[in-house]
Design an enzyme around this catalytic site. Structure first.
Site, PDB file in Angstrom:
ATOM      1  N   HIS A  71      30.522 -24.856 -13.073  1.00  0.00           N
ATOM      2  CA  HIS A  71      29.970 -23.554 -13.442  1.00  0.00           C
ATOM      3  C   HIS A  71      28.449 -23.596 -13.538  1.00  0.00           C
ATOM      4  CE1 HIS A  71      33.698 -21.243 -15.045  1.00  0.00           C
ATOM      5  NE2 HIS A  71      34.062 -22.140 -14.135  1.00  0.00           N
ATOM      6  N   VAL A  75      25.431 -21.411 -10.687  1.00  0.00           N
ATOM      7  CA  VAL A  75      24.508 -20.425 -11.258  1.00  0.00           C
ATOM      8  C   VAL A  75      23.144 -21.087 -11.456  1.00  0.00           C
ATOM      9  CG1 VAL A  75      24.079 -18.828 -13.158  1.00  0.00           C
ATOM     10  CG2 VAL A  75      26.430 -19.307 -12.453  1.00  0.00           C
ATOM     11  N   GLY A  77      21.764 -23.148  -9.691  1.00  0.00           N
ATOM     12  CA  GLY A  77      21.774 -24.533  -9.253  1.00  0.00           C
ATOM     13  C   GLY A  77      22.145 -25.485 -10.375  1.00  0.00           C
ATOM     14  N   GLU A  90      24.031 -18.057 -20.164  1.00  0.00           N
ATOM     15  CA  GLU A  90      25.208 -18.270 -19.321  1.00  0.00           C
ATOM     16  C   GLU A  90      26.461 -18.603 -20.129  1.00  0.00           C
ATOM     17  OE1 GLU A  90      24.463 -21.111 -16.141  1.00  0.00           O
ATOM     18  OE2 GLU A  90      22.424 -20.333 -15.946  1.00  0.00           O
ATOM     19  N   HIS A 193      41.435 -28.643 -10.353  1.00  0.00           N
ATOM     20  CA  HIS A 193      42.436 -28.039 -11.241  1.00  0.00           C
ATOM     21  C   HIS A 193      43.659 -28.929 -11.417  1.00  0.00           C
ATOM     22  CE1 HIS A 193      40.842 -23.653 -10.646  1.00  0.00           C
ATOM     23  NE2 HIS A 193      40.125 -24.354 -11.491  1.00  0.00           N
ATOM     24  N   ASP A 245      48.151 -27.816 -13.272  1.00  0.00           N
ATOM     25  CA  ASP A 245      48.896 -28.651 -12.340  1.00  0.00           C
ATOM     26  C   ASP A 245      50.225 -28.971 -13.007  1.00  0.00           C
ATOM     27  OD1 ASP A 245      49.851 -30.445 -10.513  1.00  0.00           O
ATOM     28  OD2 ASP A 245      48.203 -31.868 -10.681  1.00  0.00           O
TER      29      ASP A 245
END
Length: 329
Positions: A71, A75, A77, A90, A193, A245
């Protein structure tokens, strides 16, 4: 004469290569493996031991740190802007409110400021911690290039282009391409994930009234649907967390891709990777032959992580080295 000409050509070629390298550095491509080998030689061992210590008491920080790095890079970099505190930064934006692991970065930073003050950036700590989190959960390792500097700007509004759980494959591909990441990178990084969980609120709509049809998302395996409905009842607690998962949420492996093939993907954006021909081909490659599947995915995941970790990085005179990761100097 021919030998003389060849030598001249070789010298010209070498000059061009060196010039391109210098241009690359001036454009911010200045990270390299071993950046702190002289200035702070214990940086990797300090970050690694810090992550391990927190992981032993709270294993959920591993997927938290991996996701936080992702994340951050998407945003402004990979500049640790996601770590900055404030009313409209953020970390206050919707996609980031459930991220975890900030205390791990703060802990590592405090130790590094004692060992080598003012040297190691928070952005590099986060990149190293993400790698160490994968290793602690059974994944492969990779060499992390360092030398990033920390950003000074963090705005919640800048998170609007983060990949979302309802994004189509075309939208996902566009968002990744905007960061110079290709389709293989998209599938490999989505494979992150394989560890971690999601709250029911992010996929419950798939179970009961998908696209206002009054029924479930048809891409969900019918035999798996009762399990999901039991975990996330129609009027139940939407904050309840479910493994992304299924059956292997604490181990970094390629069973995430097996679940996509079998219609057991939890997030709609994940399951769509099997429904689109261009991404399905990559998923199938990561499934591979039983004895070899871990190698292919682990190697490609590491490569994609290195590519992502160099997205729009600040190096040289850009940015700063924060004294504390939660605030600009």
């Amino acid at each position: 004469m021919e030998v003389h000409n060849i030598n001249i050509i070789n010298l010209v070629t070498l000059a061009v290569v060196l010039l391109c390298s210098l241009v690359g550095l001036s454009q911010g491509q200045g990270t390299r493996v071993g950046f702190y080998s002289s200035s702070c030689p214990r940086v990797e061992s300090i970050v690694q031991s810090t992550v391990r210590s927190h992981f032993q008491s709270n294993p959920t920080i591993a997927p938290g740190l991996l996701r936080m790095h992702f994340h951050d890079c998407f945003v402004e970099g990979c500049d640790a802007s996601i770590l900055i505190d404030g009313a409209d930064t953020e970390k206050t934006a919707g996609p980031n409110r459930l991220l975890r692991g900030y205390e791990v970065i703060d802990d590592a930073k405090q130790q590094l400021e004692t060992a080598c003050p003012g040297i190691v950036s928070c952005a590099d700590i986060l990149a190293l911690a993400a790698r160490d989190s994968v290793v602690l959960t059974g994944g492969g390792s990779w060499a992390v290039p360092t030398g990033r500097r920390d950003g000074r700007v963090s705005q919640a509004s800048a998170t609007s282009n983060l990949p979302g759980f309802t994004d189509s494959v075309d939208v996902q591909k566009r968002k990744f391409l905007d960061k110079n990441l290709n389709t293989q990178d998209l599938v490999a990084l989505s494979g992150g994930h394989t560890i971690g969980t999601s709250a029911c609120q992010f996929f419950q709509y798939r179970l009961y009234n998908y696209n206002s049809t009054g029924g479930p998302d048809p891409s969900i395996n019918a035999a798996f649907l009762p399990t999901l409905r039991n975990l996330c009842p129609a009027n139940g607690d939407t904050s309840r967390r479910v493994g992304l998962d299924n059956g292997s949420q604490n181990r970094f492996d390629n069973s995430y891709f097996t679940n996509l093939r079998d219609g057991r993907g939890i997030l709609e954006s994940d399951q769509r990777l099997w429904g689109d021909a261009s991404t399905r081909n990559v998923v199938q490659r990561f499934l591979g032959v039983r004895g070899l599947l871990g190698l292919t995915f682990n190697v490609e995941f590491g490569r994609s992580m290195v590519k992502m970790s160099n997205v729009e990085v600040k190096t040289g005179n850009n940015g700063e080295i924060r004294r504390v990761c939660s605030a600009v100097n």
